[in-house]
Structure formats: structure tokens, C-alpha cells
Scaffold this motif. Structure first.
Motif, PDB file in Angstrom:
ATOM      1  N   ARG A   1      -8.484   9.083  -9.876  1.00 24.95           N
ATOM      2  CA  ARG A   1      -8.398   9.468  -8.474  1.00 24.95           C
ATOM      3  C   ARG A   1      -7.452   8.541  -7.709  1.00 24.95           C
ATOM      4  O   ARG A   1      -7.545   7.326  -7.797  1.00 24.95           O
ATOM      5  CB  ARG A   1      -9.800   9.393  -7.872  1.00 24.95           C
ATOM      6  N   LYS A   2      -6.542   9.136  -6.968  1.00 22.70           N
ATOM      7  CA  LYS A   2      -5.613   8.366  -6.145  1.00 22.70           C
ATOM      8  C   LYS A   2      -6.348   7.786  -4.947  1.00 22.70           C
ATOM      9  O   LYS A   2      -7.123   8.470  -4.289  1.00 22.70           O
ATOM     10  CB  LYS A   2      -4.466   9.260  -5.678  1.00 22.70           C
ATOM     11  N   ILE A   3      -6.099   6.505  -4.675  1.00 23.63           N
ATOM     12  CA  ILE A   3      -6.710   5.851  -3.524  1.00 23.63           C
ATOM     13  C   ILE A   3      -5.597   5.344  -2.621  1.00 23.63           C
ATOM     14  O   ILE A   3      -4.758   4.551  -3.032  1.00 23.63           O
ATOM     15  CB  ILE A   3      -7.591   4.668  -3.950  1.00 23.63           C
ATOM     16  N   SER A   4      -5.581   5.817  -1.376  1.00 19.20           N
ATOM     17  CA  SER A   4      -4.565   5.346  -0.443  1.00 19.20           C
ATOM     18  C   SER A   4      -5.173   4.699   0.794  1.00 19.20           C
ATOM     19  O   SER A   4      -4.453   4.094   1.580  1.00 19.20           O
ATOM     20  CB  SER A   4      -3.662   6.515  -0.017  1.00 19.20           C
ATOM     21  N   ALA A   5      -6.504   4.819   0.982  1.00 19.17           N
ATOM     22  CA  ALA A   5      -7.135   4.230   2.161  1.00 19.17           C
ATOM     23  C   ALA A   5      -8.554   3.787   1.834  1.00 19.17           C
ATOM     24  O   ALA A   5      -9.223   4.377   0.973  1.00 19.17           O
ATOM     25  CB  ALA A   5      -7.168   5.235   3.315  1.00 19.17           C
ATOM     26  N   LEU A   6      -8.994   2.747   2.543  1.00 20.02           N
ATOM     27  CA  LEU A   6     -10.360   2.268   2.383  1.00 20.02           C
ATOM     28  C   LEU A   6     -11.019   2.125   3.746  1.00 20.02           C
ATOM     29  O   LEU A   6     -10.404   1.638   4.702  1.00 20.02           O
ATOM     30  CB  LEU A   6     -10.396   0.920   1.656  1.00 20.02           C
TER      31      LEU A   6
ATOM     32  N   PRO B   1     -12.409 -12.457   3.673  1.00 19.16           N
ATOM     33  CA  PRO B   1     -11.145 -12.498   4.438  1.00 19.16           C
ATOM     34  C   PRO B   1      -9.926 -12.369   3.531  1.00 19.16           C
ATOM     35  O   PRO B   1      -8.970 -11.660   3.849  1.00 19.16           O
ATOM     36  CB  PRO B   1     -11.192 -13.868   5.126  1.00 19.16           C
ATOM     37  N   GLN B   2      -9.971 -13.049   2.391  1.00 19.91           N
ATOM     38  CA  GLN B   2      -8.858 -12.980   1.452  1.00 19.91           C
ATOM     39  C   GLN B   2      -8.726 -11.577   0.852  1.00 19.91           C
ATOM     40  O   GLN B   2      -7.615 -11.077   0.627  1.00 19.91           O
ATOM     41  CB  GLN B   2      -9.055 -14.005   0.339  1.00 19.91           C
ATOM     42  N   ALA B   3      -9.868 -10.927   0.617  1.00 22.97           N
ATOM     43  CA  ALA B   3      -9.848  -9.574   0.055  1.00 22.97           C
ATOM     44  C   ALA B   3      -9.191  -8.594   1.021  1.00 22.97           C
ATOM     45  O   ALA B   3      -8.399  -7.739   0.618  1.00 22.97           O
ATOM     46  CB  ALA B   3     -11.272  -9.128  -0.280  1.00 22.97           C
ATOM     47  N   VAL B   4      -9.516  -8.705   2.318  1.00 24.97           N
ATOM     48  CA  VAL B   4      -8.895  -7.843   3.320  1.00 24.97           C
ATOM     49  C   VAL B   4      -7.393  -8.085   3.367  1.00 24.97           C
ATOM     50  O   VAL B   4      -6.591  -7.139   3.427  1.00 24.97           O
ATOM     51  CB  VAL B   4      -9.529  -8.076   4.703  1.00 24.97           C
ATOM     52  N   ALA B   5      -6.989  -9.352   3.327  1.00 25.86           N
ATOM     53  CA  ALA B   5      -5.561  -9.685   3.359  1.00 25.86           C
ATOM     54  C   ALA B   5      -4.837  -9.095   2.147  1.00 25.86           C
ATOM     55  O   ALA B   5      -3.709  -8.591   2.260  1.00 25.86           O
ATOM     56  CB  ALA B   5      -5.389 -11.205   3.401  1.00 25.86           C
ATOM     57  N   ARG B   6      -5.476  -9.128   0.995  1.00 30.74           N
ATOM     58  CA  ARG B   6      -4.860  -8.585  -0.219  1.00 30.74           C
ATOM     59  C   ARG B   6      -4.690  -7.071  -0.123  1.00 30.74           C
ATOM     60  O   ARG B   6      -3.678  -6.517  -0.571  1.00 30.74           O
ATOM     61  CB  ARG B   6      -5.703  -8.949  -1.431  1.00 30.74           C
ATOM     62  N   LEU B   7      -5.673  -6.395   0.465  1.00 24.88           N
ATOM     63  CA  LEU B   7      -5.561  -4.944   0.635  1.00 24.88           C
ATOM     64  C   LEU B   7      -4.395  -4.591   1.548  1.00 24.88           C
ATOM     65  O   LEU B   7      -3.636  -3.657   1.276  1.00 24.88           O
ATOM     66  CB  LEU B   7      -6.864  -4.389   1.208  1.00 24.88           C
ATOM     67  N   LYS B   8      -4.251  -5.337   2.623  1.00 24.09           N
ATOM     68  CA  LYS B   8      -3.150  -5.069   3.558  1.00 24.09           C
ATOM     69  C   LYS B   8      -1.808  -5.359   2.900  1.00 24.09           C
ATOM     70  O   LYS B   8      -0.849  -4.595   3.059  1.00 24.09           O
ATOM     71  CB  LYS B   8      -3.328  -5.909   4.821  1.00 24.09           C
ATOM     72  N   GLU B   9      -1.745  -6.445   2.159  1.00 23.98           N
ATOM     73  CA  GLU B   9      -0.490  -6.806   1.488  1.00 23.98           C
ATOM     74  C   GLU B   9      -0.105  -5.754   0.460  1.00 23.98           C
ATOM     75  O   GLU B   9       1.089  -5.483   0.242  1.00 23.98           O
ATOM     76  CB  GLU B   9      -0.653  -8.173   0.806  1.00 23.98           C
ATOM     77  N   ALA B  10      -1.112  -5.128  -0.159  1.00 24.74           N
ATOM     78  CA  ALA B  10      -0.851  -4.102  -1.178  1.00 24.74           C
ATOM     79  C   ALA B  10      -0.501  -2.750  -0.568  1.00 24.74           C
ATOM     80  O   ALA B  10      -0.143  -1.815  -1.285  1.00 24.74           O
ATOM     81  CB  ALA B  10      -2.063  -3.963  -2.096  1.00 24.74           C
ATOM     82  N   GLY B  11      -0.613  -2.629   0.750  1.00 23.84           N
ATOM     83  CA  GLY B  11      -0.186  -1.408   1.421  1.00 23.84           C
ATOM     84  C   GLY B  11      -1.250  -0.360   1.628  1.00 23.84           C
ATOM     85  O   GLY B  11      -0.939   0.778   2.013  1.00 23.84           O
ATOM     86  N   TYR B  12      -2.516  -0.696   1.396  1.00 24.49           N
ATOM     87  CA  TYR B  12      -3.584   0.273   1.626  1.00 24.49           C
ATOM     88  C   TYR B  12      -3.859   0.425   3.120  1.00 24.49           C
ATOM     89  O   TYR B  12      -3.814  -0.548   3.869  1.00 24.49           O
ATOM     90  CB  TYR B  12      -4.874  -0.169   0.919  1.00 24.49           C
ATOM     91  N   LYS B  13      -4.149   1.639   3.536  1.00 28.48           N
ATOM     92  CA  LYS B  13      -4.564   1.881   4.905  1.00 28.48           C
ATOM     93  C   LYS B  13      -6.030   1.494   5.039  1.00 28.48           C
ATOM     94  O   LYS B  13      -6.845   1.799   4.158  1.00 28.48           O
ATOM     95  CB  LYS B  13      -4.391   3.359   5.267  1.00 28.48           C
ATOM     96  N   LEU B  14      -6.359   0.804   6.138  1.00 25.92           N
ATOM     97  CA  LEU B  14      -7.718   0.305   6.317  1.00 25.92           C
ATOM     98  C   LEU B  14      -8.312   0.756   7.648  1.00 25.92           C
ATOM     99  O   LEU B  14      -7.613   0.870   8.655  1.00 25.92           O
ATOM    100  CB  LEU B  14      -7.758  -1.223   6.274  1.00 25.92           C
TER     101      LEU B  14
END
Length: 270
Positions: free
Chosen positions: A10-15, A38-51
Motif C-alpha cells: 500500500r502506498k503511503i503519502s500522508a500520516l 520529536p525526532q520521528a516527526v522531523a524525519r517524517l517531514k524530511e522524507a516528504g510525508y504530509k502530516l
């Protein structure tokens, strides 16, 4: 984008991320951060996921919540936080309702545009110590005075949440009590209402099949998201209890130790 968080291609583009119990635990002194979040949120943003940070938090305003999270080391904006208050205000104004606000005093600033004179409706949030017999009785009298059905709006249906080392009653039990006493079915604005998740996804412009909800509430977070076509991931932090994995009606798509663990799986980090 896809990763190893789900046992599928399954493609995941947002969390959609719950806040209390996933990012931090509430308690004295403003609570404490769940390690690695906090680091996990930063990693998601850096990877380009919409949050989208989706919360039923109703004890403080959205602005105050962002300020608290910023102090805890998170980087986010007020627009990234999706909470019940704005939707509730819109609902009240569109339906010409004047509510009795049985909410936490710190959250009242969100409702300054609403007329509260001569109430013809009741709004319930996590009012904490405001849930007195007198206040509940006022709410009951308003509901039965309006005929059937009355206008009862609940900012969620949570049963309990974790505060410090203890579980604490949430708004759901008080909503149930007023429903039972008045014969009124509450309109739920917040998780697990389908409209809450759909509106958050609409803001992100992402279809439900490409989104994942990560939360500590198996029923309201995981079950609510799955009911909208999203995947639901349960973390073993916050209010989590082992029996949640054996819930009779909700089966999480994945159970993870914490948000950092979820991000490791998503980014294929061993």
C-alpha cells in the motif's frame, strides 16, 4: 512512497498523528515527551510525508497546544493541528445554536465568536473538574427543555486517557450519561466521527487509501480511521493496554512500540 510499516504494498503519502499518548503524555508540569517522538516527526517531514496532527484535545486552545509542543521540541504550525474546536464553532454558527459550554476553562477562547446567551444546545469537551453534578444537571435541563431531539454536541467519545501514571475519565462517559438521561443522541465532532478524518484528509488532499492514522486509542484512533478507509496503527504508549490488541471489533493494521518505531518501519530502517 511506501515502506515496511504495513504488511502490504500500500502506498503511503500522508500520516495522521494523534498527539497525547503518541507525541507526549500529559501530567503535572505540562507532561513529558515520549522518547524519540520529536525526532520521528522531523524525519517524517524530511522524507516528504504530509502530516496532520489529529487530536481530541479540548482542554486548551489549538494555539496553546502548538506552543506546548514547541516547548517540548516539536516543529509544527497551528495549521498542521486538526482539533474539534474549529469544526464545532462552524457547526454551532451554521445551525444557529447557542451552547452551554461544558468545557475546560482554558479552551473557552476558541468559542468567543459564539453566542452563549439563553442556551438551546450543550457542548461537551474534556471539562475535567468542571464536570460537577450542578453543571451536568444544567446541561440535562437544557436538553430536555428543547424537546426531542435536543442538541448535544460532544467533542469526541474517548473513554479515558493517560495523565501521568494514571488513567483518567475522558468526555465519553459524561456524553453517555447525558444521552441516557435526556434521550438525546450526541453529535460527535472529533474522533472517531468519520467527518473528522475525512475533513483532515481533505485538507491534505490525500485519499484515505494513501493515509495512515497512528494513535494510542484502539477504538477512536485505529477503528475510526479504518472506518474511513485508512490504515490504523496502534502504539504501545499513552493509554495502550495489552488487551487492546485483542479488541473484539478492531484489529490494528500494525502494532508498534512507539512513533519512532513506526517511522523506522516506514523508512525501512532496521
Amino acid at each position: 512512497m511506501s515502506g515496511g510499516l504495513l504488511n502490504s504494498s500500500r502506498k503511503i503519502s500522508a500520516l495522521l498523528l494523534d498527539i497525547t499518548g503518541v507525541l507526549y503524555n500529559s501530567g503535572e508540569g505540562g507532561g513529558h515527551v515520549i522518547p524519540g517522538s520529536p525526532q520521528a516527526v522531523a524525519r517524517l517531514k524530511e522524507a516528504g510525508y504530509k502530516l496532520k496532527f489529529c487530536t481530541n484535545e479540548t482542554q486548551i486552545t489549538r494555539r496553546a497546544l502548538v506552543e506546548k509542543l514547541t516547548r517540548h521540541g516539536f516543529t509544527l504550525t497551528e495549521e498542521e493541528v486538526y482539533s474539534p474546536a474549529p469544526a464545532c464553532v462552524q457547526y454551532l454558527l451554521e445551525n444557529n445554536l447557542r451552547p452551554f459550554l461544558l468545557i475546560h476553562p482554558d479552551a473557552r477562547q476558541d468559542y468567543v465568536t459564539v453566542d452563549t446567551t439563553n442556551p438551546n444546545a450543550v457542548v461537551l469537551g474534556d471539562a475535567a473538574h468542571e464536570f460537577t453534578y450542578d453543571n451536568m444537571n444544567i446541561a440535562f435541563k437544557i436538553l430536555i427543555s428543547q424537546g426531542s431531539p435536543g442538541h448535544l454536541i460532544s467533542l469526541g467519545r474517548g473513554r479515558y486517557y493517560r495523565e501521568g501514571s494514571e488513567l483518567t475519565l475522558d468526555v465519553g462517559p459524561f456524553t453517555k450519561a447525558l444521552e441516557f438521561a435526556s434521550g438525546t443522541e450526541a453529535t460527535v465532532i472529533g474522533k472517531p466521527a468519520p467527518s473528522f478524518f475525512k475533513s483532515a484528509l481533505s485538507d491534505l488532499r490525500v485519499p484515505p487509501e494513501e493515509a495512515v492514522m497512528i494513535g494510542d486509542d484502539v477504538l477512536n484512533d485505529v477503528g475510526g480511521a479504518q472506518g474511513c478507509g485508512m490504515a490504523g496503527v496502534l502504539v504501545k504508549t499513552g493509554k495502550y493496554r495489552p488487551e487492546d490488541e485483542r479488541h473484539p471489533t478492531v484489529k490494528p493494521d500494525r502494532v508498534v512500540d512507539n512513533l519512532a518505531h513506526a517511522v523506522d518501519l516506514l523508512l525501512n530502517v532496521s
